[in-house]
Design a protein around this motif. Structure first.
Motif, PDB file in Angstrom:
ATOM      1  N   TYR A 105     -50.266 -37.621-152.372  1.00  0.00           N
ATOM      2  CA  TYR A 105     -50.646 -36.769-150.965  1.00  0.00           C
ATOM      3  C   TYR A 105     -49.928 -37.454-149.791  1.00  0.00           C
ATOM      4  O   TYR A 105     -50.431 -38.686-149.538  1.00  0.00           O
ATOM      5  N   PRO A 106     -49.229 -36.812-149.008  1.00  0.00           N
ATOM      6  CA  PRO A 106     -49.008 -37.648-147.670  1.00  0.00           C
ATOM      7  C   PRO A 106     -50.071 -37.990-146.938  1.00  0.00           C
ATOM      8  O   PRO A 106     -50.897 -37.211-146.771  1.00  0.00           O
ATOM      9  N   VAL A 107     -49.942 -39.218-146.313  1.00  0.00           N
ATOM     10  CA  VAL A 107     -50.906 -39.540-145.271  1.00  0.00           C
ATOM     11  C   VAL A 107     -50.929 -38.647-144.210  1.00  0.00           C
ATOM     12  O   VAL A 107     -49.850 -38.259-143.631  1.00  0.00           O
ATOM     13  N   PRO A 108     -52.015 -37.895-143.754  1.00  0.00           N
ATOM     14  CA  PRO A 108     -52.013 -37.244-142.777  1.00  0.00           C
ATOM     15  C   PRO A 108     -52.162 -37.685-141.274  1.00  0.00           C
ATOM     16  O   PRO A 108     -51.919 -36.864-140.285  1.00  0.00           O
TER      17      PRO A 108
ATOM     18  N   TYR B  92     -56.051 -46.648-128.878  1.00  0.00           N
ATOM     19  CA  TYR B  92     -55.337 -46.073-130.026  1.00  0.00           C
ATOM     20  C   TYR B  92     -55.688 -44.594-130.383  1.00  0.00           C
ATOM     21  O   TYR B  92     -56.855 -44.405-130.536  1.00  0.00           O
ATOM     22  N   GLY B  93     -54.600 -43.842-130.934  1.00  0.00           N
ATOM     23  CA  GLY B  93     -55.091 -42.858-131.237  1.00  0.00           C
ATOM     24  C   GLY B  93     -54.516 -42.169-132.808  1.00  0.00           C
ATOM     25  O   GLY B  93     -53.818 -43.113-133.188  1.00  0.00           O
ATOM     26  N   LEU B  94     -55.381 -41.727-133.451  1.00  0.00           N
ATOM     27  CA  LEU B  94     -55.128 -41.047-134.879  1.00  0.00           C
ATOM     28  C   LEU B  94     -54.693 -39.737-134.866  1.00  0.00           C
ATOM     29  O   LEU B  94     -56.031 -39.201-134.572  1.00  0.00           O
ATOM     30  N   LYS B  95     -53.661 -39.243-134.950  1.00  0.00           N
ATOM     31  CA  LYS B  95     -53.526 -37.595-134.884  1.00  0.00           C
ATOM     32  C   LYS B  95     -53.380 -37.226-136.209  1.00  0.00           C
ATOM     33  O   LYS B  95     -52.639 -37.469-137.241  1.00  0.00           O
ATOM     34  N   ASN B  96     -54.186 -36.204-136.571  1.00  0.00           N
ATOM     35  CA  ASN B  96     -54.292 -35.509-137.661  1.00  0.00           C
ATOM     36  C   ASN B  96     -52.983 -34.585-137.880  1.00  0.00           C
ATOM     37  O   ASN B  96     -53.024 -33.538-137.178  1.00  0.00           O
ATOM     38  N   ALA B  97     -51.757 -35.183-138.339  1.00  0.00           N
ATOM     39  CA  ALA B  97     -50.592 -34.503-138.406  1.00  0.00           C
ATOM     40  C   ALA B  97     -50.624 -33.522-139.689  1.00  0.00           C
ATOM     41  O   ALA B  97     -49.498 -32.805-139.839  1.00  0.00           O
ATOM     42  N   SER B  98     -51.921 -33.099-140.302  1.00  0.00           N
ATOM     43  CA  SER B  98     -51.590 -32.219-141.525  1.00  0.00           C
ATOM     44  C   SER B  98     -52.067 -30.786-140.908  1.00  0.00           C
ATOM     45  O   SER B  98     -52.050 -30.419-139.776  1.00  0.00           O
ATOM     46  N   LEU B  99     -52.133 -29.973-141.783  1.00  0.00           N
ATOM     47  CA  LEU B  99     -52.477 -28.539-141.643  1.00  0.00           C
ATOM     48  C   LEU B  99     -53.871 -28.083-141.977  1.00  0.00           C
ATOM     49  O   LEU B  99     -54.192 -26.987-141.992  1.00  0.00           O
ATOM     50  N   GLU B 100     -54.490 -29.304-142.433  1.00  0.00           N
ATOM     51  CA  GLU B 100     -56.150 -28.981-143.006  1.00  0.00           C
ATOM     52  C   GLU B 100     -57.059 -30.028-141.843  1.00  0.00           C
ATOM     53  O   GLU B 100     -56.603 -30.721-141.299  1.00  0.00           O
ATOM     54  N   THR B 101     -58.174 -29.649-142.027  1.00  0.00           N
ATOM     55  CA  THR B 101     -59.331 -30.135-141.287  1.00  0.00           C
ATOM     56  C   THR B 101     -59.789 -31.412-142.370  1.00  0.00           C
ATOM     57  O   THR B 101     -59.952 -31.138-143.358  1.00  0.00           O
ATOM     58  N   LEU B 102     -59.784 -32.659-141.516  1.00  0.00           N
ATOM     59  CA  LEU B 102     -60.310 -33.790-142.314  1.00  0.00           C
ATOM     60  C   LEU B 102     -61.641 -34.009-141.820  1.00  0.00           C
ATOM     61  O   LEU B 102     -61.999 -34.124-140.626  1.00  0.00           O
ATOM     62  N   ARG B 103     -62.445 -34.226-142.762  1.00  0.00           N
ATOM     63  CA  ARG B 103     -63.953 -34.328-142.506  1.00  0.00           C
ATOM     64  C   ARG B 103     -64.611 -35.837-142.811  1.00  0.00           C
ATOM     65  O   ARG B 103     -63.942 -36.562-143.511  1.00  0.00           O
ATOM     66  N   HIS B 104     -65.584 -36.227-142.399  1.00  0.00           N
ATOM     67  CA  HIS B 104     -66.127 -37.632-142.455  1.00  0.00           C
ATOM     68  C   HIS B 104     -65.288 -38.549-142.284  1.00  0.00           C
ATOM     69  O   HIS B 104     -65.278 -39.631-142.942  1.00  0.00           O
ATOM     70  N   VAL B 105     -64.432 -38.440-141.137  1.00  0.00           N
ATOM     71  CA  VAL B 105     -63.362 -39.309-140.742  1.00  0.00           C
ATOM     72  C   VAL B 105     -64.254 -40.712-140.046  1.00  0.00           C
ATOM     73  O   VAL B 105     -65.067 -40.635-139.160  1.00  0.00           O
TER      74      VAL B 105
ATOM     75  N   PRO C  92     -65.929 -50.289-131.162  1.00  0.00           N
ATOM     76  CA  PRO C  92     -67.282 -49.747-130.950  1.00  0.00           C
ATOM     77  C   PRO C  92     -67.898 -48.991-132.109  1.00  0.00           C
ATOM     78  O   PRO C  92     -67.005 -48.186-132.813  1.00  0.00           O
ATOM     79  N   ALA C  93     -69.144 -49.030-132.373  1.00  0.00           N
ATOM     80  CA  ALA C  93     -69.741 -48.453-133.457  1.00  0.00           C
ATOM     81  C   ALA C  93     -69.461 -46.706-133.264  1.00  0.00           C
ATOM     82  O   ALA C  93     -69.623 -46.311-131.936  1.00  0.00           O
ATOM     83  N   HIS C  94     -69.706 -45.955-134.061  1.00  0.00           N
ATOM     84  CA  HIS C  94     -69.209 -44.474-133.893  1.00  0.00           C
ATOM     85  C   HIS C  94     -70.007 -43.951-135.395  1.00  0.00           C
ATOM     86  O   HIS C  94     -69.946 -44.417-136.210  1.00  0.00           O
ATOM     87  N   PHE C  95     -70.138 -42.525-135.247  1.00  0.00           N
ATOM     88  CA  PHE C  95     -70.548 -41.719-136.291  1.00  0.00           C
ATOM     89  C   PHE C  95     -69.242 -41.314-136.763  1.00  0.00           C
ATOM     90  O   PHE C  95     -68.183 -41.120-136.192  1.00  0.00           O
ATOM     91  N   PRO C  96     -69.225 -40.993-138.222  1.00  0.00           N
ATOM     92  CA  PRO C  96     -68.426 -40.168-138.996  1.00  0.00           C
ATOM     93  C   PRO C  96     -67.849 -38.946-138.008  1.00  0.00           C
ATOM     94  O   PRO C  96     -68.883 -38.123-137.646  1.00  0.00           O
ATOM     95  N   MET C  97     -66.683 -38.487-138.093  1.00  0.00           N
ATOM     96  CA  MET C  97     -66.315 -37.241-137.493  1.00  0.00           C
ATOM     97  C   MET C  97     -65.480 -36.339-138.121  1.00  0.00           C
ATOM     98  O   MET C  97     -65.107 -36.569-139.031  1.00  0.00           O
TER      99      MET C  97
ATOM    100  N   ASP D 279     -55.464 -32.319-133.923  1.00  0.00           N
ATOM    101  CA  ASP D 279     -56.180 -33.199-132.980  1.00  0.00           C
ATOM    102  C   ASP D 279     -56.146 -34.583-133.241  1.00  0.00           C
ATOM    103  O   ASP D 279     -55.703 -35.098-134.314  1.00  0.00           O
ATOM    104  N   THR D 280     -56.253 -35.320-132.105  1.00  0.00           N
ATOM    105  CA  THR D 280     -56.376 -36.736-132.178  1.00  0.00           C
ATOM    106  C   THR D 280     -57.877 -37.360-131.942  1.00  0.00           C
ATOM    107  O   THR D 280     -58.422 -36.976-130.987  1.00  0.00           O
ATOM    108  N   ALA D 281     -58.042 -38.443-132.430  1.00  0.00           N
ATOM    109  CA  ALA D 281     -59.171 -39.134-132.497  1.00  0.00           C
ATOM    110  C   ALA D 281     -58.840 -40.456-131.675  1.00  0.00           C
ATOM    111  O   ALA D 281     -57.767 -41.120-132.027  1.00  0.00           O
ATOM    112  N   TRP D 282     -59.417 -40.678-130.530  1.00  0.00           N
ATOM    113  CA  TRP D 282     -59.160 -41.920-129.805  1.00  0.00           C
ATOM    114  C   TRP D 282     -60.050 -42.980-130.026  1.00  0.00           C
ATOM    115  O   TRP D 282     -61.241 -43.040-129.956  1.00  0.00           O
ATOM    116  N   LEU D 283     -59.631 -44.190-130.159  1.00  0.00           N
ATOM    117  CA  LEU D 283     -60.366 -45.385-130.272  1.00  0.00           C
ATOM    118  C   LEU D 283     -60.147 -46.625-129.334  1.00  0.00           C
ATOM    119  O   LEU D 283     -58.782 -46.953-129.491  1.00  0.00           O
TER     120      LEU D 283
END
Length: 92
Positions: A8-11, A22-35, A46-51, A57-61
């Motif tokens: 399974y290729p890393v998305p 830093y950004g983590l872009k979801n480069a796949s074609l599917e929604t990723l949950r509980h990230v 910083p502390a954060h809730f799973p997203m 889309d990109t998650a910025w950290l």
């Protein structure tokens, strides 16, 4: 024979251009949950809730630390649509 795929290729695309954010872009074609994200080493995140991160889309950290490339690893956990859980470690 099983229908389970052998690989399974890393998305994620790790974006380092805007350090210390830093950004983590979801480069796949599917929604990723509980990230969720955590650090191994002396860096600070910083502390954060799973997203949920939708396709494209990109998650910025905001990650702080001295010489992250030498001493810190970012650990990313997520679930795919079939509820399988994955873990990926990346370095700065």
């Amino acid at each position: 024979m099983s229908d389970v795929p052998l690989a399974y290729p890393v998305p994620w695309l790790f974006i380092r251009d805007h350090a210390p954010t830093y950004g983590l872009k979801n480069a796949s074609l599917e929604t990723l949950r509980h990230v969720s994200f955590s650090l191994v080493g002396p860096g600070s995140l910083p502390a954060h809730f799973p997203m949920t991160v939708n396709a494209g889309d990109t998650a910025w950290l905001p990650i702080e630390g001295d010489d992250l490339a030498r001493s810190t690893t970012l650990v990313v956990r997520w679930r795919r649509q079939n509820d399988d859980e994955y873990l990926w470690r990346c370095v700065f």
